[in-house]
Design an enzyme around this catalytic site. Sequence first.
Site, short mmCIF file in Angstrom:
data_model
loop_
_atom_site.label_atom_id
_atom_site.label_comp_id
_atom_site.label_asym_id
_atom_site.label_seq_id
_atom_site.Cartn_x
_atom_site.Cartn_y
_atom_site.Cartn_z
N LYS A 301 0.81 -1.29 0.16
CA LYS A 301 -0.17 0.03 0.17
C LYS A 301 1.07 1.19 0.12
O LYS A 301 0.53 2.29 -0.34
CB LYS A 301 -0.85 -0.07 0.97
CG LYS A 301 -2.21 -1.14 1.31
CD LYS A 301 -2.69 -0.56 1.99
CE LYS A 301 -3.61 -2.11 2.23
NZ LYS A 301 -5.11 -2.17 3.34
N ARG A 302 2.25 1.29 0.28
CA ARG A 302 2.81 2.48 0.25
C ARG A 302 3.26 2.74 -1.31
O ARG A 302 3.77 3.96 -1.67
CB ARG A 302 4.62 2.20 1.18
CG ARG A 302 4.58 1.72 2.87
CD ARG A 302 5.77 1.14 3.23
NE ARG A 302 5.01 1.13 4.83
CZ ARG A 302 4.92 -0.11 5.06
NH1 ARG A 302 5.33 -0.77 4.77
NH2 ARG A 302 4.80 0.10 6.41
#
Length: 541
Positions: A301-302
Amino acid sequence: MSRSWLRSCHPNRAFPLSGFLCPLAASKVRFQRQIFLAFSRRCATTAGSEVRVRFAPSPTGFLHLGGLRTALYNYIFAKKHGGSFILRLEDTDQSRLVPGAAEAIEDMLEWAGIPPDESPGRSGPLGPYSQSKRLDLYKQTASRLVESGHAYHCFCTPQRLELLKKEAMRTGQTPRYDNRCRHLRAEQVQEKLALGASGVIRFRLQEGVEPFEDLIFGWNRHEVAQVEGDPVVMKADGFPTYHLANIVDDHYMKISHVLRGSEWLISTSKHLLMYHALGWRPPVFGHLPLLTNKDGSKLSKRQGHIFIQRFQEDGVLPETLLDITTNCGSGFGTNRVGRTLNELISEFNPSKITTHSALLDLEKLPEFNKIHLQRRIQDEQQCASLVKDLQGQIRRAFSGEIQDEDVLQEDYIRRVLHLRRGHISYLRELVSPAYSYLWVRPSFSSQQVAVLSTEAKHVATLAIKLAEERGEAGAVGQISQDLKTLAKKIKSTKYPDVMRLIRLTLSGLQQGPSVAEMMVALGPAETVHRLKKLLLLHETN
């Protein structure tokens, strides 16, 4: 687990449940018979009863590619079997909720073309569809487990649990709860509850886990009691953990098949123990292989670019995302680029899903989007939607620069789209500097003209005549031939420079689509207007 074992467990076979087997062995054989019967019923589920699948994300973040892929496989499976696709939000971790994420997840499923049949937004007969609104149901189930002896109250403090964790790490062991409170006597528990002691409820894991057959990974079993401590099912704040909430919801929402990521495969034996403790029939499980980056690393998700809203903002079409996330995986009859959702549903075959990770190559995204954008342009109704979208982009990109509002007319934009289909990957390309000439009249200097030809007036005169004679009926191929004929009438300027001169006049650019396509796109009136500027420039010098 072999097929021979399955045959040996046939329900019509006589099982020697007494006389030859000890009580424990007899119990195990009974359970094997139940497993076989359950397996037989599961195989018939899609044919004999309603298929109900669910996508159950946590609104602790926005929908990303991995989540979309899981939702897509569930949607396809449901539609393949005439069933229902349910969106359920697992929002019990209140401390990590992201404002707006719950609504955004459902919006993105709608945008992607895979809307749920039942959801928090659409409602349905077996809601509510947010776990935070189902707390009483979880509490009742947890109490039922405690009463039956399958769960117990645990009063261990966070400090004690942290010490256990540190000690395990110091000795190189995997941290796990030591099940201390499962040995409390009933009177001890009642005394602590009477004093208002804070605690959780833990499920009592049992050894001797039976195997289960996963739709994708085949026969599996995980002796969770040997590697884990008893898991928490109800937290001190009155909210359930995933392990309890998901089986309660799947049971009461009548979920027939659970298709989820393979990271949950090792938890399934634990969940089956809970189903068995509650006397509930479990759904059929299928664990989807991971969706990874091209190099095999896990999607994170980064990586901001994996969120669906980011793709939407960048002009990626929803059908492109559905196509590329299935193309890199498995489960379909073909693996070609450009499949529609209906084709994916038609070609879907769960038996073709492999256990290998799906390697996602986002560098191919423009290629996929170009194909689906071309398809949209060719569809009259979808093209009308593209026209409206592009009108808005043109106004935003060239506000105050547009000299002729006719460039915003639907017929003009539609013509541009048809001429450029197969050449552009994203709609936004048409408002880039390379295509600004379509919306704003360009400027050029006499010095630029002089470099290309000393016969600019003659070139302009012949090109104006060509545009007026061909009119609106001019096609790219025919005008291309006409331009070659025109160039032969120019004495001292070679064909390439004649084309460069006309391109400069029409677009202000040195490169771009063919001159013939530019003339067709702009139309005869605008083409003549721009060529007359070349005449005027020549006369004033």
